[in-house]
Design a protein around this motif. Structure first.
Motif, PDB file in Angstrom:
ATOM      1  N   ASP A 148       0.822  -1.212   0.000  1.00 47.47           N
ATOM      2  CA  ASP A 148       0.000   0.000   0.000  1.00 47.47           C
ATOM      3  C   ASP A 148       0.855   1.262   0.000  1.00 47.47           C
ATOM      4  O   ASP A 148       0.334   2.370  -0.071  1.00 47.47           O
ATOM      5  CB  ASP A 148      -0.897   0.018   1.255  1.00 47.47           C
ATOM      6  N   GLY A 149       2.158   1.076   0.156  1.00 51.53           N
ATOM      7  CA  GLY A 149       3.053   2.228   0.185  1.00 51.53           C
ATOM      8  C   GLY A 149       3.580   2.563   1.567  1.00 51.53           C
ATOM      9  O   GLY A 149       4.311   3.541   1.737  1.00 51.53           O
ATOM     10  N   TYR A 150       3.223   1.771   2.580  1.00 51.32           N
ATOM     11  CA  TYR A 150       3.850   1.978   3.890  1.00 51.32           C
ATOM     12  C   TYR A 150       5.292   1.491   3.776  1.00 51.32           C
ATOM     13  O   TYR A 150       5.545   0.400   3.267  1.00 51.32           O
ATOM     14  CB  TYR A 150       3.075   1.226   4.986  1.00 51.32           C
ATOM     15  N   PRO A 151       6.275   2.280   4.236  1.00 50.43           N
ATOM     16  CA  PRO A 151       7.676   1.925   3.950  1.00 50.43           C
ATOM     17  C   PRO A 151       8.115   0.628   4.657  1.00 50.43           C
ATOM     18  O   PRO A 151       7.974   0.512   5.868  1.00 50.43           O
ATOM     19  CB  PRO A 151       8.465   3.128   4.477  1.00 50.43           C
ATOM     20  N   ARG A 152       8.643  -0.304   3.889  1.00 53.57           N
ATOM     21  CA  ARG A 152       9.042  -1.593   4.455  1.00 53.57           C
ATOM     22  C   ARG A 152      10.171  -1.460   5.458  1.00 53.57           C
ATOM     23  O   ARG A 152      10.309  -2.260   6.381  1.00 53.57           O
ATOM     24  CB  ARG A 152       9.475  -2.569   3.340  1.00 53.57           C
ATOM     25  N   HIS A 153      10.994  -0.421   5.257  1.00 55.08           N
ATOM     26  CA  HIS A 153      12.142  -0.271   6.146  1.00 55.08           C
ATOM     27  C   HIS A 153      11.805   0.541   7.394  1.00 55.08           C
ATOM     28  O   HIS A 153      12.715   0.882   8.158  1.00 55.08           O
ATOM     29  CB  HIS A 153      13.313   0.344   5.376  1.00 55.08           C
ATOM     30  N   ALA A 154      10.522   0.858   7.656  1.00 51.63           N
ATOM     31  CA  ALA A 154      10.169   1.511   8.936  1.00 51.63           C
ATOM     32  C   ALA A 154      10.535   0.551  10.062  1.00 51.63           C
ATOM     33  O   ALA A 154      10.113  -0.600  10.068  1.00 51.63           O
ATOM     34  CB  ALA A 154       8.680   1.844   8.966  1.00 51.63           C
ATOM     35  N   PRO A 155      11.328   1.004  11.022  1.00 49.57           N
ATOM     36  CA  PRO A 155      11.809   0.089  12.062  1.00 49.57           C
ATOM     37  C   PRO A 155      10.811  -0.060  13.221  1.00 49.57           C
ATOM     38  O   PRO A 155       9.889   0.755  13.373  1.00 49.57           O
ATOM     39  CB  PRO A 155      13.079   0.781  12.560  1.00 49.57           C
ATOM     40  N   SER A 156      11.014  -1.074  14.033  1.00 45.54           N
ATOM     41  CA  SER A 156      10.263  -1.199  15.278  1.00 45.54           C
ATOM     42  C   SER A 156      10.403   0.104  16.047  1.00 45.54           C
ATOM     43  O   SER A 156      11.493   0.679  16.103  1.00 45.54           O
ATOM     44  CB  SER A 156      10.829  -2.343  16.139  1.00 45.54           C
ATOM     45  N   GLY A 157       9.289   0.577  16.621  1.00 45.36           N
ATOM     46  CA  GLY A 157       9.312   1.850  17.326  1.00 45.36           C
ATOM     47  C   GLY A 157       8.674   2.973  16.534  1.00 45.36           C
ATOM     48  O   GLY A 157       8.305   4.006  17.101  1.00 45.36           O
ATOM     49  N   THR A 158       8.552   2.816  15.219  1.00 48.68           N
ATOM     50  CA  THR A 158       7.881   3.848  14.409  1.00 48.68           C
ATOM     51  C   THR A 158       6.456   4.035  14.929  1.00 48.68           C
ATOM     52  O   THR A 158       5.728   3.049  15.106  1.00 48.68           O
ATOM     53  CB  THR A 158       7.855   3.422  12.924  1.00 48.68           C
ATOM     54  N   PRO A 159       6.033   5.272  15.192  1.00 50.83           N
ATOM     55  CA  PRO A 159       4.702   5.459  15.797  1.00 50.83           C
ATOM     56  C   PRO A 159       3.542   5.280  14.816  1.00 50.83           C
ATOM     57  O   PRO A 159       3.673   5.562  13.622  1.00 50.83           O
ATOM     58  CB  PRO A 159       4.754   6.908  16.296  1.00 50.83           C
ATOM     59  N   VAL A 160       2.425   4.783  15.349  1.00 53.13           N
ATOM     60  CA  VAL A 160       1.134   4.802  14.657  1.00 53.13           C
ATOM     61  C   VAL A 160       0.127   5.325  15.681  1.00 53.13           C
ATOM     62  O   VAL A 160       0.431   5.381  16.875  1.00 53.13           O
ATOM     63  CB  VAL A 160       0.707   3.392  14.162  1.00 53.13           C
ATOM     64  N   LEU A 161      -1.039   5.731  15.218  1.00 54.49           N
ATOM     65  CA  LEU A 161      -2.090   6.167  16.140  1.00 54.49           C
ATOM     66  C   LEU A 161      -3.206   5.132  16.135  1.00 54.49           C
ATOM     67  O   LEU A 161      -3.732   4.808  15.072  1.00 54.49           O
ATOM     68  CB  LEU A 161      -2.700   7.497  15.703  1.00 54.49           C
ATOM     69  N   ILE A 162      -3.550   4.626  17.321  1.00 54.13           N
ATOM     70  CA  ILE A 162      -4.681   3.709  17.438  1.00 54.13           C
ATOM     71  C   ILE A 162      -5.692   4.355  18.366  1.00 54.13           C
ATOM     72  O   ILE A 162      -5.342   4.711  19.499  1.00 54.13           O
ATOM     73  CB  ILE A 162      -4.224   2.342  17.975  1.00 54.13           C
ATOM     74  N   ASN A 163      -6.904   4.539  17.870  1.00 47.70           N
ATOM     75  CA  ASN A 163      -7.918   5.281  18.646  1.00 47.70           C
ATOM     76  C   ASN A 163      -7.347   6.605  19.138  1.00 47.70           C
ATOM     77  O   ASN A 163      -7.599   7.023  20.263  1.00 47.70           O
ATOM     78  CB  ASN A 163      -8.401   4.454  19.847  1.00 47.70           C
ATOM     79  N   GLY A 164      -6.523   7.231  18.315  1.00 45.86           N
ATOM     80  CA  GLY A 164      -5.966   8.529  18.667  1.00 45.86           C
ATOM     81  C   GLY A 164      -4.778   8.479  19.610  1.00 45.86           C
ATOM     82  O   GLY A 164      -4.228   9.520  19.959  1.00 45.86           O
ATOM     83  N   GLN A 165      -4.366   7.283  20.044  1.00 46.48           N
ATOM     84  CA  GLN A 165      -3.220   7.181  20.960  1.00 46.48           C
ATOM     85  C   GLN A 165      -2.019   6.580  20.231  1.00 46.48           C
ATOM     86  O   GLN A 165      -2.169   5.719  19.375  1.00 46.48           O
ATOM     87  CB  GLN A 165      -3.559   6.263  22.137  1.00 46.48           C
TER      88      GLN A 165
END
Ligand SMILES: *Cc1c(COP(=O)(O)O)cnc(C)c1O
Length: 358
Positions: free
Chosen positions: A274-291
Motif C-alpha cells: 500500500d506504500g507503507y515503507p518496508r524499512h520503517a523500524p520497530s518503534g515507528t509510531p502509529v495512532l490507534i484510537n488517537g493514541q
C-alpha cells in the motif's frame, strides 16, 4: 477494512494561503507533479483555484491536465525533448523550462503556429538542470531571438540546500543569480517551499511551492506546526487482529522482534503493498484510537504488527492512522530514513482515496 487516504481539500487550500502570506508579493505556481505528490493531480488542480499557475515535471502531465479541462497557466519544469513534445506543448499552451543546450537548439529552429512561453533555467550551483552561469547571457539572447519563443521570456533557478537555514549555499546561489536578473529585467522564479518559508531573499515574481501545500515541512528536521501547515493526506486503516502473546514470542517475518513480556500485539491492514515503507523500524509510531503505539517487527506486504501495551481498549475494527491528522508524515519519514515527499508519492493504487473539505 482496507487502507484509506483521506485528502483534506480545506487543508490544501489553507496551505496555499500560508505560501501566499509568507511571500505576499509573489504569484504562486502550485507544483502538482507526480500526481500531486501522490494526492491526485486533477483533484488538487480543481481544489486550488486560488493558485496562479500549476507546475508539472513533464509534458505528458501538462497534457493530462489540459485534457481534464484545466485552463490555468501550466509550467513544465523539465521542459520538452524532441519536436513531437514541443508540438504537443505548443498545442496545449504549456509553458516550457529551457534548461539544456538541446532544448535551446530545438526552440531556436522551431516554427510553430503560435509561440510558447519559456523560462530560461540557470544553474546557479545545484548542478542538476540548468544552463551554466557563464553561458546564461548568450542563451537568453538566443532564446529571445527565436520566433518560436513568446516575448515574455523569464528567468528561473532552483535551490539545492534551502531546507537548511545554516547552509551558505543558498546565499551563494542568490548572489550568482541576481546580476542576471538586473541585466535582463525580466520576471523571475527561484523559491520552492523551503525558499518561501526560510529565504525571503529568494522570493521572485513567481514562487513554486510543492511539499508545503501537502502539509509537510520542507525544512530539515521540521514539522508542519512550525509553519502553521495542516496535513492534507491522512493514511489510515483498521486493526484486523489482536493477539495475546507470551514473553519471548517472535513476531512476523524473520522473527526479528520478540515480546519482552506477555502482551497484546495488534495486526493492522496496511503494508508495503500500500506504500507503507518496508524499512520503517520497530518503534515507528502509529495512532490507534488517537493514541500513540509503536510498530513492532517487519512490515509485510499487507500488514503491520503493533505493540498494544499502552492501548488497553484496542480491539479489532479500531482505526489506525499511519500518518496525517495527529501524526505528521515528517515524523514517520524520519523514523524510516526518508522524506515525506517519498512517503506521499509511494501510496499505491490499492489504497482507496476519499476527499473531504475540512
Ligand atoms: C518539485 C519542484 C519544486 C517544488 O519543490 P518543493 O520542495 O516540493 O516545494 C519547485 N521547483 C522545481 C523545479 C521542482 O522540480
Amino acid at each position: 477494512m482496507g487502507p484509506e487516504a483521506r485528502i483534506d481539500l480545506a487543508a490544501l487550500r489553507h496551505n496555499l494561503r500560508v505560501a501566499h502570506h509568507a511571500a505576499p508579493a509573489s504569484r504562486l505556481i502550485a507544483v502538482i507533479k507526480a500526481n500531486a505528490y501522490g494526492h491526485g493531480m486533477q483533484r488538487v488542480a480543481r481544489a486550488l483555484e486560488q493558485a496562479d499557475a500549476f507546475g508539472v515535471a513533464r509534458v505528458e502531465e501538462g497534457v493530462q491536465l489540459r485534457e481534464a479541462g484545466v485552463g490555468k497557466p501550466l509550467l513544465v519544469l523539465e521542459g520538452c525533448f524532441g519536436p513531437e513534445e514541443l508540438a504537443l506543448a505548443a498545442c496545449h499552451d504549456l509553458q516550457l523550462v529551457v534548461a539544456e543546450p538541446e532544448q535551446l537548439a530545438l526552440l531556436a529552429k522551431a516554427r510553430l503556429q503560435r509561440p510558447v512561453h519559456c523560462w530560461l533555467k540557470v544553474d546557479t550551483g545545484m548542478h542538476r538542470l540548468g544552463i551554466p552561469l557563464q553561458r546564461a547571457a548568450a542563451a537568453f539572447v538566443a532564446l529571445g531571438a527565436a520566433p518560436a519563443v513568446a516575448d515574455d521570456l523569464r528567468l528561473m533557478t532552483h535551490l539545492a540546500c534551502a531546507d537548511t537555514p545554516a547552509d551558505a549555499a543558498t546565499e551563494a546561489q542568490l548572489r550568482r543569480f541576481n546580476p542576471l536578473v538586473k541585466a535582463f529585467g525580466v520576471e523571475t522564479s527561484i523559491a520552492n517551499s523551503a525558499g518561501i518559508l526560510a529565504w525571503p531573499d529568494s522570493h521572485g515574481d513567481w514562487n513554486r511551492p510543492g511539499i508545503m501545500l501537502y502539509g509537510s515541512s520542507p525544512m530539515a528536521g521540521g514539522v508542519p506546526d512550525d509553519h502553521g501547515l495542516r496535513p492534507v493526506m491522512t493514511l489510515s486503516t483498521r486493526l484486523i487482529a489482536v493477539r495475546h502473546l507470551q514473553q519471548g514470542d517472535a513476531v512476523g517475518y524473520g522473527g526479528s522482534w520478540r515480546c519482552p513480556e506477555a502482551m497484546r500485539v495488534g495486526v493492522a491492514a496496511i503494508g508495503y503493498g500500500d506504500g507503507y515503507p518496508r524499512h520503517a523500524p520497530s518503534g515507528t509510531p502509529v495512532l490507534i484510537n488517537g493514541q500513540r503505539a509503536a510498530l513492532v517487527g517487519r512490515v509485510s506486504m499487507d500488514m503491520i504488527t503493533v505493540d498494544l501495551r499502552k492501548i488497553d481498549d484496542a480491539e479489532v475494527g479500531n482505526p489506525v492512522v499511519l500518518w496525517g491528522e495527529g501524526l505528521p508524515a515528517d515524523e514517520i519519514a524520519r523514523a524510516a530514513a526518508t522524506i515525506a515527499y517519498e512517503l506521499f508519492c509511494g501510496v499505491t493504487q490499492r489504497v482507496r482515496f476519499r476527499e473531504t473539505n475540512g
